[in-house]
Design a protein around this motif. Structure first.
Motif, PDB file in Angstrom:
ATOM      1  N   GLU A  57       1.071  -1.362  -0.026  1.00  9.33           N
ATOM      2  CA  GLU A  57      -0.060   0.038  -0.057  1.00  9.33           C
ATOM      3  C   GLU A  57       0.674   1.152  -0.038  1.00  9.33           C
ATOM      4  O   GLU A  57       1.232   1.888   0.926  1.00  9.33           O
ATOM      5  N   PRO A  58       1.461   1.488  -1.166  1.00  6.53           N
ATOM      6  CA  PRO A  58       2.394   2.821  -1.237  1.00  6.53           C
ATOM      7  C   PRO A  58       1.684   4.035  -0.856  1.00  6.53           C
ATOM      8  O   PRO A  58       1.729   5.149  -1.785  1.00  6.53           O
ATOM      9  N   THR A  59       1.157   4.376   0.243  1.00 10.34           N
ATOM     10  CA  THR A  59       0.687   5.690   0.442  1.00 10.34           C
ATOM     11  C   THR A  59       1.487   6.339   1.322  1.00 10.34           C
ATOM     12  O   THR A  59       2.545   5.973   1.789  1.00 10.34           O
ATOM     13  N   ARG A  60       1.102   7.717   1.550  1.00  8.40           N
ATOM     14  CA  ARG A  60       2.294   8.387   2.014  1.00  8.40           C
ATOM     15  C   ARG A  60       2.011   8.190   3.604  1.00  8.40           C
ATOM     16  O   ARG A  60       3.509   8.067   4.341  1.00  8.40           O
ATOM     17  N   ALA A  61       1.050   7.854   4.154  1.00 14.94           N
ATOM     18  CA  ALA A  61       1.050   7.661   5.643  1.00 14.94           C
ATOM     19  C   ALA A  61       1.992   6.323   5.957  1.00 14.94           C
ATOM     20  O   ALA A  61       2.616   5.996   6.929  1.00 14.94           O
ATOM     21  N   MET A  62       1.671   5.215   4.943  1.00 13.42           N
ATOM     22  CA  MET A  62       2.569   4.054   4.921  1.00 13.42           C
ATOM     23  C   MET A  62       3.909   4.148   5.117  1.00 13.42           C
ATOM     24  O   MET A  62       4.623   3.674   5.826  1.00 13.42           O
ATOM     25  N   ARG A  63       4.198   5.239   4.010  1.00 17.34           N
ATOM     26  CA  ARG A  63       5.794   5.601   3.991  1.00 17.34           C
ATOM     27  C   ARG A  63       6.254   6.275   5.300  1.00 17.34           C
ATOM     28  O   ARG A  63       7.278   5.687   5.857  1.00 17.34           O
ATOM     29  N   LEU A  64       5.572   6.890   5.885  1.00 16.12           N
ATOM     30  CA  LEU A  64       6.067   7.888   7.164  1.00 16.12           C
ATOM     31  C   LEU A  64       6.011   6.733   8.459  1.00 16.12           C
ATOM     32  O   LEU A  64       7.246   6.714   8.880  1.00 16.12           O
ATOM     33  N   TRP A  65       5.265   5.807   8.302  1.00 16.24           N
ATOM     34  CA  TRP A  65       5.093   4.970   9.398  1.00 16.24           C
ATOM     35  C   TRP A  65       6.305   3.857   9.106  1.00 16.24           C
ATOM     36  O   TRP A  65       7.004   3.507  10.207  1.00 16.24           O
ATOM     37  N   THR A  66       6.839   3.577   7.537  1.00 17.80           N
ATOM     38  CA  THR A  66       7.878   2.585   7.754  1.00 17.80           C
ATOM     39  C   THR A  66       9.041   3.406   7.955  1.00 17.80           C
ATOM     40  O   THR A  66      10.094   2.816   8.822  1.00 17.80           O
ATOM     41  N   ALA A  67       9.188   4.588   7.657  1.00 18.24           N
ATOM     42  CA  ALA A  67      10.377   5.340   8.211  1.00 18.24           C
ATOM     43  C   ALA A  67      10.357   5.364   9.718  1.00 18.24           C
ATOM     44  O   ALA A  67      11.469   5.031  10.107  1.00 18.24           O
ATOM     45  N   ALA A  68       9.360   5.389  10.257  1.00 24.93           N
ATOM     46  CA  ALA A  68       9.310   5.612  11.720  1.00 24.93           C
ATOM     47  C   ALA A  68       9.673   4.319  12.332  1.00 24.93           C
ATOM     48  O   ALA A  68      10.534   4.154  13.285  1.00 24.93           O
ATOM     49  N   TRP A  69       9.305   3.206  11.918  1.00 32.45           N
ATOM     50  CA  TRP A  69       9.614   1.765  12.515  1.00 32.45           C
ATOM     51  C   TRP A  69      11.040   1.332  11.961  1.00 32.45           C
ATOM     52  O   TRP A  69      11.628   0.711  12.683  1.00 32.45           O
ATOM     53  N   ALA A  70      11.698   2.118  11.092  1.00 32.02           N
ATOM     54  CA  ALA A  70      12.957   1.821  10.666  1.00 32.02           C
ATOM     55  C   ALA A  70      13.731   2.457  11.655  1.00 32.02           C
ATOM     56  O   ALA A  70      15.144   1.936  12.102  1.00 32.02           O
ATOM     57  N   ALA A  71      13.369   3.578  12.440  1.00 29.71           N
ATOM     58  CA  ALA A  71      14.222   4.103  13.345  1.00 29.71           C
ATOM     59  C   ALA A  71      14.339   3.257  14.623  1.00 29.71           C
ATOM     60  O   ALA A  71      15.192   3.312  15.515  1.00 29.71           O
ATOM     61  N   LEU A  72      13.238   2.579  14.884  1.00 31.99           N
ATOM     62  CA  LEU A  72      13.323   1.517  15.981  1.00 31.99           C
ATOM     63  C   LEU A  72      14.343   0.768  16.019  1.00 31.99           C
ATOM     64  O   LEU A  72      15.246   0.681  17.476  1.00 31.99           O
ATOM     65  N   PRO A  73      14.772  -0.268  15.330  1.00 28.89           N
ATOM     66  CA  PRO A  73      15.877  -1.153  15.329  1.00 28.89           C
ATOM     67  C   PRO A  73      17.039  -0.250  15.563  1.00 28.89           C
ATOM     68  O   PRO A  73      17.999  -0.675  16.507  1.00 28.89           O
ATOM     69  N   LEU A  74      17.307   1.041  14.805  1.00 31.27           N
ATOM     70  CA  LEU A  74      18.449   1.651  15.188  1.00 31.27           C
ATOM     71  C   LEU A  74      18.572   1.976  16.644  1.00 31.27           C
ATOM     72  O   LEU A  74      19.563   2.081  17.395  1.00 31.27           O
ATOM     73  N   ARG A  75      17.561   2.373  17.366  1.00 30.82           N
ATOM     74  CA  ARG A  75      17.380   2.911  18.692  1.00 30.82           C
ATOM     75  C   ARG A  75      17.793   1.650  19.531  1.00 30.82           C
ATOM     76  O   ARG A  75      18.880   2.010  20.731  1.00 30.82           O
ATOM     77  N   TYR A  76      17.252   0.422  19.353  1.00 28.80           N
ATOM     78  CA  TYR A  76      17.475  -0.663  20.122  1.00 28.80           C
ATOM     79  C   TYR A  76      19.226  -1.032  20.035  1.00 28.80           C
ATOM     80  O   TYR A  76      19.531  -1.610  20.857  1.00 28.80           O
TER      81      TYR A  76
END
Ligand code: ADP
Length: 761
Positions: free
Chosen positions: A29-48
């Motif tokens: 679902e290549p929507t804008r919201a999905m893109r932003l959320w994916t980016a947000a969740w990409a930050a999570l492994p970095l944090r851990y």
């Protein structure tokens, strides 16, 4: 190594899975919201990863700052993604909450910097932000999918997960479990997101399948529509062929009804035709079974009274009534209440509506637009067929009329011909009709009547003028006479000649031939009609007449000369007056008799004699008559005898006239029998007739005289006797009594005169 390390690795792995899940979701679902959320969740492994580094090595301010910055980034991206997901949602209150949560998270992160001790408000802010985001997703306006719901719940769990820091981490023994709990939550979150992902995928699959199914259905629909169109076209073609192959109107109507049943479903159908604004049913199907045909026969609607039919006439379009109860124009007839739906179409010929096809159904709502269009196409075909039938009907009527006229004219001609033939056959004259052929002297047609055969003895095909005519039309002179005839016929229209003719048996007769021209309409001679008349008798009669006059005048001249002589002698010798007067008396008596006899003869010829019949006893009558003649016979010494049957015979006769006949016969017998002879009078009933014979033993009559002695003035012996009128008068009297008078004689031996009379009934 710190016991926290494995738990942190687990959380890291879980967050990596989360990132992967979101990346996959983004692909789906290549929507804008999905893109932003994916980016947000990409930050999570970095944090851990930062957390893990801090656990493995030593906590450092840089690591902690990086971890918090990543956390902050994640919070912002989540907020932004949520905003993009919610869009311009009217539920601003939730937006306000997101903003508040985000601000709170940012501020909280800032206050959690290494230089600041970790504290409750920071984790409360972070946790609350996620919970608020989760609730916002759950409460977002439709469309809400399962995945959005799962993600919502994941956020809420995440929020709660954040909350464990301030409450449980400070507790010494809980710290490692806290990480484990966190990891477990991460796993639960990951599973939830996976579920959401698969559900999303599933939905996508279902959607694809649905689209595919829709595509297939669409194609099938198109194919079906095309098939239906083809079937309709074929049916219409068949219908057109079937309808146009029939020319009889009833047959056309029957076929229309039969074919419409193949095209449009219905329970009963009628065809109504308009004539001078009135509609009548001319054909039906499905009504006879319901016993409604008599009703249909009696139905007659005025077109003006039916708005529905008027509409069809005006628009040329069919009309559907899918529920007749709702139709205000519907004419309610108790016998047709079973009709629930109606479909009608006008039958048009050259732009004029000549009738309607009406389909009735027992079920409401069955007729569709497609049916209406099919019926319309069909009605057009029906119109053509009916027009053909109408033309054919008119043609057939004309042909029948013509045939009738021809046959009645033929019958009339036949009758006239038969009449003419009967007249021609009844004629005594022979008739030959000839129509000339195209070649000179040729004959195209020849007719002969039956009299011609009677007259000549030749059959029609044997008839040849050259063998029949002799005399002036003999074969030697025939050609010249024929040419003369043609000339005369052309000039004056008729030609007459008299000639001798010879019959087949060789006998001859005098013929009068009259040839008349047959003139064609344009005035030239088409042929000739020849009439052949046997004029032998006419000629004989004319001769007889001439003889009669000669004889009569001769007979009259003799007594007149006697009278004159006697008158002369009277003047000379008046003293002998007695003797003169006696002779004058005799002569005048003779004249009187002569005139009476002549008058009688003329009356007989004209048929003006009236018999005064009465019943007479033959024996008495003859005996009295013989007795009267007896003295005269005795005077001449002739034996006169009478031989009559004993049984009485009764005659119904004019006694005076029969008296005259018998007196004449007996007088003649006395006269022509020498003295000493005898005369016998005999009477007998024979062959249903009464025969009276006068037989004498006199001089007799020579055979050559026998056929003539009944002719007036004919005398076998010129000397003596009367004037030769007695026997002709006697025969006329006998024939007037339906009887006859005949003679047989032997010269020198005697004669026998037989008078035959019918007896009285
Ligand atoms: P007529 O007055 O001359 O007798 P009829 O008509 O009675 O005339 O007879 C016609 C002719 O027939 C006679 O002239 C006679 O020659 C012949 N005829 C008549 N009766 C006899 C008879 N009985 N015998 C012989 N000849 C007869």
């Amino acid at each position: 190594m710190s016991p926290l390390a494995p738990a942190t690795v687990a959380v890291l792995c879980a967050s990596l899975v989360l990132m992967w899940v979101y990346a996959s979701l983004y692909r789906v679902e290549p929507t804008r919201a999905m893109r932003l959320w994916t980016a947000a969740w990409a930050a999570l492994p970095l944090r851990y990863a930062m957390v893990l580094l801090a656990v493995v090595f030593a906590p450092s301010a840089l690591l902690t700052i990086t971890e918090h910055l990543l956390n902050l980034l994640m919070g912002l991206l989540l907020l932004w993604g949520t905003y993009a997901y919610i869009g311009k949602n009217p539920a601003r209150v939730w937006l306000a909450l997101f903003a508040l949560g985000a601000v709170w998270a940012v501020v909280g992160t800032l206050v959690q910097m290494p230089f600041l001790p970790a504290n409750l408000p920071v984790f409360l802010l972070l946790g609350t932000t996620r919970i608020v985001t989760g609730v916002a997703m759950l409460r977002a306006p439709p469309p809400r999918t399962t995945s959005s719901r799962v993600v919502g719940w994941v956020f809420i769990l995440f929020g709660l997960h954040q909350m464990d820091y301030p409450f449980l981490r400070p507790v010494e023994w809980f710290a490692p479990w806290g990480y484990a709990f966190a990891a477990m939550l991460e796993v639960v979150i990951a599973v939830g997101i996976l579920l959401a992902y698969f559900q999303q995928l599933h939905l996508r699959l279902i959607e694809n399948e649905r689209r595919l199914a829709e595509d297939v259905a669409e194609r099938q629909r198109a194919e079906k529509a095309e098939h239906e169109q083809r079937v309709l076209a074929e049916a219409l073609r068949d219908t057109a062929a079937a309808l146009n192959s029939a020319l009889d109107r009833q047959e056309v109507l029957r076929r229309i009804l039969e074919h419409i049943a193949r095209l449009v479903p219905h329970d009963a159908a009628t065809i109504t035709m308009t004539d001078a604004g009135v509609m009548r049913v001319v054909g039906s199907r499905g009504y006879a079974e319901r016993g409604l045909e008599p009703l249909l026969d009696s139905l007659a609607f005025r077109l003006d009274d039916s708005p529905k039919f008027n509409r069809m006439v005006e628009t040329g379009q069919p009309v559907i009534v899918n529920d007749v109860k709702q139709d205000r124009d519907w004419i309610d007839i108790p016998e047709t209440r079973w009709i629930a739906a109606y479909l009608g179409a006008p039958i048009r010929v050259d732009g004029e509506t000549i009738g309607f096809i009406n389909l009735d159904s027992e079920m409401a709502g069955v007729f569709r637009e497609q049916h209406a269009q099919t019926l319309r196409a069909f009605a057009d075909q029906a119109g053509i067929a009916l027009r053909n039938a109408r033309l054919y009907d008119a043609l057939r009527r004309q042909a029948a009329e013509l045939e009738q006229r021809v046959s009645s004219r033929t019958a009339e001609l036949e009758r006239e011909r038969a009449q003419l033939r009967a007249i021609l056959d009844a004629m005594n004259e022979g008739v030959i009709g000839m129509i000339f052929g195209s070649e000179p002297d040729s004959i195209a047609y020849r007719y002969t009547n039956s009299a011609l055969q009677r007259l000549t003895g030749y059959a029609p095909d044997e008839w040849d003028p050259k063998t029949i005519f002799i005399g002036n039309l003999s074969p030697d002179t025939f050609a010249a006479s024929w040419n003369e005839m043609i000339r005369s016929v052309h000039a004056s229209g008729t030609w007459t000649t008299e000639t001798r003719a010879r019959r087949k048996d060789g006998s001859e007769f005098d013929a009068r031939l009259t040839v008349t021209r047959i003139t064609s309409r344009d005035g030239h001679a088409e042929g000739v009609v020849s009439i052949i008349r046997d004029i032998s008798q006419e000629k004989a009669l004319a001769e007889q007449k001439a003889n009669f006059v000669t004889r009569a005048s001769h007979e009259l001249r003799t007594p007149i000369a006697n009278l004159k002589t006697r008158l002369y002698l009277l003047r000379k010798r008046p003293d002998e007056i007695d003797s003169h007067l006696r002779i004058l008396d005799d002569v005048s008596d003779r004249l009187k008799h002569l005139v009476e006899d002549l008058l009688d003869l003329s009356r007989f010829e004209r048929g003006t004699i009236q018999l005064k019949r009465r019943r007479v006893n033959l024996q008495e009558f003859v005996a009295a008559l013989v007795e009267l003649q007896q003295p005269e016979a005795e005077l001449k010494q002739i034996h006169l005898s009478c031989h009559l049957p004993n049984l009485p015979i009764v005659l119904e006769i004019d006694p005076d006239r029969i008296h005259q006949v018998l007196t004449n016969l007996i007088t003649n017998a006395i006269h022509y029998t020498p003295s000493g002879g005898s005369i016998r009078i005999e009477a007998e009933a024979e062959d249903g007739m009464v025969q009276i014979q006068v037989k004498d033993t006199g001089v007799g009559i020579l055979p050559e005289h026998l056929p003539h002695i009944f002719e007036p003035f004919y005398r076998a012996m010129p000397e003596g006797g009367g004037m030769g009128l007695g026997l002709s008068i006697a025969r006329e009297i006998a024939q007037l009594h339906d009887g006859d008078l005949t003679v047989t004689s032997e010269p020198g031996r005697g004669s026998c005169f037989s008078l035959r009379l019918p007896p009285s009934i």
